[in-house]
Enzyme design. Structure first.
Site, PDB file in Angstrom:
ATOM      1  CG  HIS A   1      -1.880   1.172   1.224  1.00  0.00           C
ATOM      2  ND1 HIS A   1      -1.957   2.095   2.242  1.00  0.00           N
ATOM      3  CD2 HIS A   1      -2.783   1.570   0.293  1.00  0.00           C
ATOM      4  CE1 HIS A   1      -2.889   3.001   1.941  1.00  0.00           C
ATOM      5  NE2 HIS A   1      -3.403   2.697   0.773  1.00  0.00           N
TER       6      HIS A   1
ATOM      7  CD  GLU B   1     -13.088   4.923   0.907  1.00  0.00           C
ATOM      8  OE1 GLU B   1     -12.130   4.150   1.040  1.00  0.00           O
ATOM      9  OE2 GLU B   1     -12.983   6.061   0.415  1.00  0.00           O
TER      10      GLU B   1
HETATM   11  C1  NOJ Z   1      -8.819   6.237   0.717  1.00  0.00           C
HETATM   12  C2  NOJ Z   1      -8.987   4.904   0.084  1.00  0.00           C
HETATM   13  O1  NOJ Z   1     -10.122   4.857  -0.735  1.00  0.00           O
HETATM   14  C3  NOJ Z   1      -9.080   3.878   1.197  1.00  0.00           C
HETATM   15  O2  NOJ Z   1      -9.352   2.611   0.660  1.00  0.00           O
HETATM   16  C4  NOJ Z   1      -7.819   3.886   1.989  1.00  0.00           C
HETATM   17  O3  NOJ Z   1      -7.958   3.018   3.089  1.00  0.00           O
HETATM   18  C5  NOJ Z   1      -7.506   5.278   2.510  1.00  0.00           C
HETATM   19  N1  NOJ Z   1      -7.615   6.245   1.482  1.00  0.00           N
HETATM   20  C6  NOJ Z   1      -6.101   5.323   3.096  1.00  0.00           C
HETATM   21  O4  NOJ Z   1      -5.156   5.288   2.074  1.00  0.00           O
HETATM   22 CA    CA Z   2     -11.509   6.879  -1.603  1.00  0.00          CA
END
Ligand code: NOJ
Ligand code: CA
Length: 707
Positions: free
Chosen positions: A417, A512
């Site tokens: 990541h 999210e």
């Molecule tokens: C936004 C991303 O959409 C999400 O998946 C991620 O966990 C966070 N940023 C942190 O990078």
């Molecule tokens: Ca996002």
């Protein structure tokens, strides 16, 4: 014979190519099946325009095109046609991974070369490719004397429509696509009064414009979707709405730092402007127009990337169970453990091992680890983000050696990541080192993130500067056998054909938002719109599979607005070569029966068939797994309950299948009873039909194993 022809087509790219003409009086061409027709012309002032007809009905009426520059007069009139070329093309090409293996690419094309009749007598061309399911056209600027560099102030491509279509749209935000879709008449689009109820880390909506893909339905069932293909070294295109004239016009994403929106040296070509035109909603998803308009694979063999399901240290941060940051402090420009660790850090060696064990046990190939590296203490909301994130230095409680060798032992891959926090120069500088580290550890996929306002200030996520950042990062990553899944990305425009290490991306309101948005999360209709809008652009990293729908123990005011059966359906409905099983290990372990579907479901497909669907209402998709030939079906509905009949006539003759069906229980409801699910086995074959009831906000998933 057919097989041999296919092999030939892949090898040589070309089945047929009829010769060109030079008839300047006939500036028209049609689709291979003759249903779509494109005509070009010049008016008395030498202004070029085009029209598009479908079955003789005008879809795009007289629509002009031209360019404005900051370093030259506009190109828009006083033009003459100097050469015309028409041709047809037909090939079948193979996707290294995808929603299908073989793709047919059949079209007719017309290229019209223009020259100004007055000084400086500049030249440019327009090329139209006309397919059975839509059109693509682009502008080509050849090398010429006295014109070295184009500073494009704006591109003026019109799309004059003939009906006040029902339109599914998000605002023309220059920074983010993470908006809910609105459904209005074309004439009622009002993007400027669209105010997201959620705080977005970046958002800029300067005009009454929409982002693409934008999809429309006409009274006679005509379906249209506007987008672009092969967005390379150019700005993203939004479409400005002229409500009075039922017209859209290209409006490129700009920059506060330059008067121009695009800077290019000649020769160059623009991206393709695309219109998918079909007679029903499923055919929009069946269309391969966007990938077909991209150039063939430039990377060659990418078998080092394997499509996979993955779990990860992710949802727990969005729920607030753990955090990305560790609690370090910056001391003399260095992140230092000064004993202030708060103990909530998620990416610990132990926690990641737990995910590795779970993945290994459940036929899941990967584990994503967010929050493993230093810098998270200064992330959202900080102005000064350059030099903060580091893509090689781990937090003290995360042992990369140990984790990667443990994962290897268990046959699981760690997904890297990189949250760049949109500090583009810091990321650019570190890319070689960061991707080399991945190569050393045998990691082949990175999820990248671009949260926050772009640094350098004044740039937007969808402008030319950032288009190049995203594309160059992917091209560089390929050198290290790394595949990229970008969040807060530029939209997908089919570049995965050319660079098949561009595997997936976000670029929509993902799962999210259900964890934390202040506006009630994604409504039940969200994904039945996404399937016919955002998904037409390319693979989506939506991160489905939340079983603990209400998660009251973490956040009482938030929840997922679907049934658990719909969460399963999403593994088939939403296409992506990496699919997350996003929930926490303990939530899966508490629900072994539905988990079986995630364990079984494929992620790389030989073939996909959209069985039915209406935009914003429902959709059912069947996909055949490449390796096994097993089929999987997913169906979802919006806030309305409905009954769907699945007709299995697409199955192989003389083959029996064991079908395991996961459907909404009798009393299921996305809000009142989301966990009610019925799971049962049936024998099916090519003659079978099955009625399935979908609850409000519900869905169903079916796995079909050969017997
Ligand atoms: C936004 C991303 O959409 C999400 O998946 C991620 O966990 C966070 N940023 C942190 O990078
Ligand atoms: Ca996002």
């Amino acid at each position: 014979m057919k097989l041999r022809l296919v092999a030939f087509g892949i090898l040589f790219g070309l089945f047929s190519c009829k010769s060109s003409n030079d008839n300047k009086d006939n500036l028209s061409t049609s689709s291979p099946d003759g249903k779509l027709n494109v005509e070009l012309n010049l008016n008395a002032s030498g202004e070029p325009y085009y029209t598009v007809k479908s079955n003789n009905k005008t879809i795009i009426d007289t629509s002009y095109f031209g360019f404005e520059f900051t370093n030259a007069k506009p190109i828009k009139d006083n033009l003459k046609v100097i050469h015309v070329k028409t041709d047809s093309y037909s090939e079948t090409w193979e996707m290294p991974w995808g929603e299908q293996r073989l793709v047919e690419n059949n079209y007719k094309f017309i290229e019209v070369d223009f020259e100004e009749t007055v000084a400086p007598n500049r030249k440019f061309s327009v090329v139209f490719k006309v397919y059975n399911d839509g059109i693509g056209f682009r502008y080509e600027f050849p090398e010429q004397e006295n014109w070295v560099e184009a500073l494009i102030k704006d591109e003026h491509t019109q799309f004059n429509l003939t009906e006040d279509y029902k339109t599914f749209w998000i605002p023309g935000d220059w920074d983010i696509y993470e908006h809910l879709y609105s459904t209005t008449k074309l004439s009622e689009i009002d993007a400027r009064s669209y105010i997201p109820k959620t705080n977005l880390a970046q958002s800029y909506i300067p005009e009454n414009a929409v982002n693409t893909p934008v999809t429309m339905v006409g009274k006679d069932g005509t379906h249209l979707s506007f987008h672009e293909a092969a967005l390379v070294d150019y700005s993203g295109m939004t479409l400005k709405v002229d409500s009075l004239n039922l017209s859209l016009k290209s409006n490129l994403v700009g920059s506060e730092n330059t008067e121009y929106k695009v800077k290019r040296s000649l020769p160059f070509n623009t991206p393709w402007r695309t219109i998918q035109i079909t007679e029903n909603a499923p055919d929009l998803i069946n269309s391969n127009l966007i990938v077909n308009l991209n150039e063939p694979n430039k990377l060659g063999d990418v078998s080092w990337f394997k499509p996979m399901k993955y779990t990860g240290v992710w949802w727990e941060m969005h729920l607030g169970k753990s955090s990305w940051d560790y609690g370090m402090e910056m001391v003399e420009g260095k992140w230092t453990d000064t004993g202030k660790a708060h103990g909530k850090h998620g990416a610990t060696t132990e926690n990641v091992k737990n995910f590795i064990d779970f993945s290994a046990k459940n036929n899941i190939g990967g584990v994503l680890v967010e929050g493993w590296n230093t810098g998270w203490e200064r992330w959202i909301g900080f102005e000064d983000r350059e030099g903060v994130f580091d893509f090689v230095t781990t937090y003290p409680d995360y042992d990369l050696d140990e984790v990667t060798s443990y994962a290897k032992e268990k046959g699981v891959e760690i997904i890297m990541h990189h949250e760049t926090s949109a500090a583009t120069q810091t990321y650019e500088k570190q890319q070689d080192t960061a991707y080399a580290l991945m190569q050393k550890y045998g990691m082949h996929a990175v999820k990248s993130g671009y949260v926050g306002k772009i640094i350098p200030k004044g740039e937007y996520h969808h402008g030319q500067y950032m288009v190049n950042q995203y594309n160059n990062a992917a091209i560089k990553a390929a050198e290290y056998e790394v595949a990229v899944n970008a969040h807060e990305p530029i939209k997908a425009t089919g570049l995965r054909r050319t660079y098949p290490n561009i595997i997936s991306r976000e670029g929509l309101r993902g799962q999210e938002f259900n964890a934390w948005s202040g506006d009630g999360g994604n409504p039940p209709e969200h994904l039945s719109i996404v399937a016919f809008t955002r998904m037409l652009a390319g693979p989506i990293d939506f991160t489905p599979g939340i079983f603990n729908i209400k998660f009251d123990e973490y956040r009482e005011d938030n929840q997922v607005n679907t049934t658990i059966a719909q969460q399963l359906a999403l593994y088939v409905v939403i296409y992506g070569p990496v699919q997350m099983a996003a929930d926490l290990v303990e939530h899966y372990e508490a629900n072994p029966e539905p988990l079986q579907f995630i364990k079984d479901v494929g992620v790389d497909w030989e073939e996909s068939i959209v069985l039915n669907g209406e935009i914003g209402d429902f959709v059912t998709i069947a996909r055949k797994e490449r390796e096994t030939g097993n089929w999987f079906i997913g169906g979802i509905t919006d806030e309305n309950a409905r009954d769907i009949e699945v007709d299995f006539s697409f199955l192989e003759d003389n083959q029996n299948y064991e079908a395991r069906i996961y459907k909404d229980g009798k009393d299921a409801h996305w809000d009142n009873n989301p966990l009610d699910i019925d799971i049962a086995n049936y024998d099916v074959n090519v003659t079978s039909k099955l009625k399935i009831h979908l609850a409000q906000g519900g869905g169903f998933a079916i796995s079909l194993h050969k017997k």
